[in-house]
Every structure is written in C-alpha cells, then in structure tokens.
Scaffold this motif. Structure first.
Motif, PDB file in Angstrom:
ATOM      1  N   THR A   1     -26.296-106.045 -22.548  1.00  0.00           N
ATOM      2  CA  THR A   1     -25.309-105.957 -23.628  1.00  0.00           C
ATOM      3  C   THR A   1     -25.856-105.091 -24.745  1.00  0.00           C
ATOM      4  N   SER A   2     -24.953-104.404 -25.437  1.00  0.00           N
ATOM      5  CA  SER A   2     -25.393-103.635 -26.601  1.00  0.00           C
ATOM      6  C   SER A   2     -25.099-104.421 -27.877  1.00  0.00           C
TER       7      SER A   2
ATOM      8  N   LYS B   1     -24.924-111.262 -29.317  1.00  0.00           N
ATOM      9  CA  LYS B   1     -24.924-111.890 -27.984  1.00  0.00           C
ATOM     10  C   LYS B   1     -26.354-112.005 -27.460  1.00  0.00           C
TER      11      LYS B   1
ATOM     12  N   GLU C   1     -28.335-114.881 -28.721  1.00  0.00           N
ATOM     13  CA  GLU C   1     -27.884-116.164 -28.158  1.00  0.00           C
ATOM     14  C   GLU C   1     -28.414-116.337 -26.734  1.00  0.00           C
TER      15      GLU C   1
ATOM     16  N   GLU D   1     -14.700-100.213 -20.352  1.00  0.00           N
ATOM     17  CA  GLU D   1     -14.302-101.627 -20.298  1.00  0.00           C
ATOM     18  C   GLU D   1     -12.783-101.681 -20.340  1.00  0.00           C
TER      19      GLU D   1
ATOM     20  N   ASP E   1     -21.830-109.758 -20.097  1.00  0.00           N
ATOM     21  CA  ASP E   1     -20.924-110.708 -20.763  1.00  0.00           C
ATOM     22  C   ASP E   1     -19.722-109.928 -21.273  1.00  0.00           C
TER      23      ASP E   1
ATOM     24  N   SER F   1     -16.403-110.843 -23.576  1.00  0.00           N
ATOM     25  CA  SER F   1     -15.885-111.975 -24.338  1.00  0.00           C
ATOM     26  C   SER F   1     -14.931-111.485 -25.406  1.00  0.00           C
TER      27      SER F   1
ATOM     28  N   ASP G   1     -17.385-104.950 -37.042  1.00  0.00           N
ATOM     29  CA  ASP G   1     -16.905-106.346 -37.076  1.00  0.00           C
ATOM     30  C   ASP G   1     -15.994-106.561 -38.282  1.00  0.00           C
TER      31      ASP G   1
ATOM     32  N   PHE H   1     -12.159-118.667 -28.327  1.00  0.00           N
ATOM     33  CA  PHE H   1     -13.080-117.657 -27.818  1.00  0.00           C
ATOM     34  C   PHE H   1     -13.182-117.832 -26.319  1.00  0.00           C
TER      35      PHE H   1
ATOM     36  N   PHE I   1     -21.892-113.716 -35.642  1.00  0.00           N
ATOM     37  CA  PHE I   1     -21.550-112.286 -35.621  1.00  0.00           C
ATOM     38  C   PHE I   1     -20.075-112.146 -35.273  1.00  0.00           C
TER      39      PHE I   1
ATOM     40  N   ASP J   1     -17.006-114.677 -35.799  1.00  0.00           N
ATOM     41  CA  ASP J   1     -17.472-116.022 -36.189  1.00  0.00           C
ATOM     42  C   ASP J   1     -17.046-116.442 -37.602  1.00  0.00           C
TER      43      ASP J   1
ATOM     44  N   LYS K   1     -23.897-123.771 -32.561  1.00  0.00           N
ATOM     45  CA  LYS K   1     -22.918-122.885 -31.908  1.00  0.00           C
ATOM     46  C   LYS K   1     -23.123-122.878 -30.391  1.00  0.00           C
TER      47      LYS K   1
ATOM     48  N   HIS L   1     -18.148-120.748 -26.157  1.00  0.00           N
ATOM     49  CA  HIS L   1     -17.709-120.156 -24.894  1.00  0.00           C
ATOM     50  C   HIS L   1     -18.906-119.640 -24.106  1.00  0.00           C
TER      51      HIS L   1
HETATM   52  O1  LIG Z   1     -19.866-104.926 -24.166  1.00  0.00           O
HETATM   53  P1  LIG Z   1     -21.179-105.374 -24.765  1.00  0.00           P
HETATM   54  O2  LIG Z   1     -22.222-104.312 -24.723  1.00  0.00           O
HETATM   55  O3  LIG Z   1     -21.664-106.676 -24.230  1.00  0.00           O
HETATM   56  O4  LIG Z   1     -20.956-105.642 -26.351  1.00  0.00           O
HETATM   57  P2  LIG Z   1     -19.544-105.753 -27.110  1.00  0.00           P
HETATM   58  O5  LIG Z   1     -19.821-106.164 -28.510  1.00  0.00           O
HETATM   59  O6  LIG Z   1     -18.751-104.495 -26.906  1.00  0.00           O
HETATM   60  O7  LIG Z   1     -18.885-106.979 -26.371  1.00  0.00           O
HETATM   61  P3  LIG Z   1     -17.436-107.094 -25.680  1.00  0.00           P
HETATM   62  O8  LIG Z   1     -17.020-105.800 -25.116  1.00  0.00           O
HETATM   63  O9  LIG Z   1     -17.521-108.281 -24.790  1.00  0.00           O
HETATM   64  O10 LIG Z   1     -16.489-107.428 -26.906  1.00  0.00           O
HETATM   65  C1  LIG Z   1     -16.540-108.711 -27.460  1.00  0.00           C
HETATM   66  C2  LIG Z   1     -15.906-108.717 -28.840  1.00  0.00           C
HETATM   67  O11 LIG Z   1     -15.642-110.080 -29.186  1.00  0.00           O
HETATM   68  C3  LIG Z   1     -16.520-110.486 -30.227  1.00  0.00           C
HETATM   69  N1  LIG Z   1     -17.192-111.732 -29.839  1.00  0.00           N
HETATM   70  C4  LIG Z   1     -17.607-112.088 -28.585  1.00  0.00           C
HETATM   71  N2  LIG Z   1     -18.266-113.240 -28.615  1.00  0.00           N
HETATM   72  C5  LIG Z   1     -18.281-113.631 -29.891  1.00  0.00           C
HETATM   73  C6  LIG Z   1     -18.836-114.731 -30.555  1.00  0.00           C
HETATM   74  O12 LIG Z   1     -19.562-115.627 -29.928  1.00  0.00           O
HETATM   75  N3  LIG Z   1     -18.650-114.828 -31.873  1.00  0.00           N
HETATM   76  C7  LIG Z   1     -17.949-113.892 -32.546  1.00  0.00           C
HETATM   77  N4  LIG Z   1     -17.408-112.807 -32.008  1.00  0.00           N
HETATM   78  C8  LIG Z   1     -17.567-112.676 -30.682  1.00  0.00           C
HETATM   79  C9  LIG Z   1     -17.567-109.393 -30.378  1.00  0.00           C
HETATM   80  O13 LIG Z   1     -18.010-109.266 -31.693  1.00  0.00           O
HETATM   81  C10 LIG Z   1     -16.837-108.177 -29.889  1.00  0.00           C
HETATM   82  O14 LIG Z   1     -16.078-107.630 -30.951  1.00  0.00           O
END
Ligand SMILES: O=P(O)(O)OP(=O)(O)OP(=O)(O)OC[C@H]1O[C@@H](n2cnc3c(O)ncnc32)[C@H](O)[C@@H]1O
Ligand SMILES: [Mg+2]
Length: 253
Positions: A8-9, A13, A16, A42, A69, A71, A96, A117, A152, A155, A175, A180
């Motif tokens: 993940t970037s 995440k 965690e 994606e 992941d 999400s 964000d 979530f 982050f 949240d 958390k 999730h």
């Molecule tokens: O794809 P990767 O590289 O994993 O990193 P990303 O930040 O782009 O991750 P996603 O494509 O899965 O997008 C998830 C979005 O949902 C938010 N998100 C996911 N899990 C979260 C959490 O536990 N708390 C708050 N925001 C969350 C996160 O900040 C992203 O804006």
C-alpha cells in the motif's frame, strides 16, 4: 521466515498493518523497501476486485508474497458513495482534507448520517496468483465536523457506534479492535493458522506412517536375524514426531 510485502502507498494503513501483524512469524516489508513502481489502476467495481488487482500487480513486479487492501467509506444517504472512489472522491490527486470537505458539503442538509467503512484484503503469491481473500466492515455515523487528531483519511468524520466515540479520538488499539481492517486482518490470520495447523497435521501423519512402516520392516529383519535389539539402539537417527498409537495396557483386576 517468509516475507510478506504490505503493498500500500497509504502510510495510515501501513501503520495499522504493522501493529496487527507484529506477533506473526513473518518478515514484513513495505513498498518503500523496493524501487518505486507506478501505481496500478484501481478501476474495479468492488473493493475485492481492486484488492486483487493490487495484490497481483505488486506480487508479480516484486516477486514476493504481497498483501493489498482496498477500502473506503460508504454513506447511505449518498447511495454508497464515495465507496470504491473514496481515495479520489474530490479528484485523482485529492488530499484527505479535500475529500473530507467535499463529503461534508454533500452531506450538509442530510439528516440520515448512517455510514460504514469497508475493507477487502487479498494476498497474492510471487506469481501473482491470489491465495487468500478476506473482508470486514465497521458501522458508524457521519459527523457534522471533524473530531479528534488520530487516524487518517475519513477517520475524523466517523463516529463509531461500536466504540461510542469518533475514530479521530480513538487510540490505534481501540480502532484496530473494531475497524473494517482489524476484522479483515483477524480473519486472514485465522485462515493462516488453520492452514499451518493442517499442514503440520499432515506432516506428522506422514511421519507417523513412515515410522510405523519402518518399524514393520525392522521387526521383520530382526525376526529374520533372530536378534531383538532395543528400538532406539537399532535406529538412533530416527526420532519420530508422532509415535504410533500404543496398545492400551491390559486391565488388571
Ligand atoms: O491503494 P493504496 O495504495 O492501498 O492506498 P489508498 O489510500 O489509495 O487506498 P484505497 O485505494 O483503498 O482508498 C481508500 C480510501 O479510503 C480511505 N480509508 C480507508 N480506510 C480508512 C480508514 O481506516 N480510516 C479512514 N479512511 C480510510 C483512505 O483514506 C482512502 O481515501
Ligand atoms: Mg488506492
């Protein structure tokens, strides 16, 4: 010890995952341990599809086991938006804060604040084949303004109905217990433990069978030689992990 790359970037995440996997006998790596790669597309319609795409992409390029992941936040009043578009809700390179501001603006006159979530996890082996998948979700209400400094992404806008506090106020430990991602990770760890136990069981069964076959062969040879040496002395180099079932002692009364 095997290696698992947390692909993940998103540094939130990553923290965690590191915390939740710290007890596991696996060497954790992250994308920063490798030369940079362009991000994969994606554009899947589900979290699971995107998680698989990311896991396969990174595993093939890095030639390692990779965990990905996908999400996001689903808001009921917005028909499930931002959903799979959570990261780029306010634009491809959105921060964000920009995503949160847009969400608050769209929810300004909404009374129904139910949201959740969701997280999908996928693990790919070094050839890119998906070897495990899990998911998890976490229920809450969308706040009217940011609350707390922790976490982050979304949240600060998420009131956890399980914790009875905002995720922006919750500690990392709180958390992870209800999130999730925490739920999906615990399912994944349970799957691994089960697979490891099955593998161990099979190995021991095999070892046990081998031992009992050897015993039969040795017994026969001893009979033919007319010798009856104690077993350990006869085969000092074999130490079975599982002993063949011993006959119960005859009952005396
Ligand atoms: O794809 P990767 O590289 O994993 O990193 P990303 O930040 O782009 O991750 P996603 O494509 O899965 O997008 C998830 C979005 O949902 C938010 N998100 C996911 N899990 C979260 C959490 O536990 N708390 C708050 N925001 C969350 C996160 O900040 C992203 O804006
Ligand atoms: Mg992403």
């Amino acid at each position: 010890m095997g290696t698992l790359v947390i692909a993940t970037s998103n540094l939130g995440k990553l923290d965690e995952f590191k915390e939740m996997f710290k007890e596991l006998p696996v060497e954790l790596k992250c994308l920063a341990d490798y030369p940079p790669l362009p991000s994969p597309n994606e554009n899947g319609r589900t979290f699971a599809a995107n998680a698989k795409t990311k896991a396969t992409y990174y595993a093939k390029h890095l030639n390692e086991f990779c965990l990905a992941d996908d999400s996001g936040l689903e808001v009921k009043a917005l028909g499930g938006e931002p959903g799979v578009r959570s990261a780029r809700f306010a634009g491809d390179e959105a921060t964000d804060k920009e995503n949160n501001d847009l969400l608050l603006q769209q929810m300004k006159f909404q009374i129904t604040r139910t949201c959740r979530f969701r997280c999908a996890l996928a693990v790919a082996n070094p050839t890119g084949r998906i070897v495990a998948e899990t998911d998890g979700s976490c229920e809450g209400m969308l706040l009217h303004e940011p609350l707390g400094e922790n976490g982050f992404g979304y949240d600060p806008l998420f009131w956890s109905t399980e914790l009875h506090k905002g995720l922006g106020e919750a500690t990392a430990e709180e958390k992870n217990k209800i999130s999730h991602r925490g739920k999906a990770v615990r399912k994944l760890i349970a799957m691994w433990k089960k697979a490891a136990n099955n593998k161990n069981g099979k190995r021991q069964e095999k070892q046990g069978r081998k031992y009992s076959n050897e015993q039969q062969v040795n017994g026969k040879a001893e009979q033919e030689n007319g010798a009856s040496k104690p077993e350990r002395e006869a085969r000092p180099d074999t130490k079975p992990e599982v002993k063949p079932e011993s006959k119960p002692e005859p009952e005396t009364n």
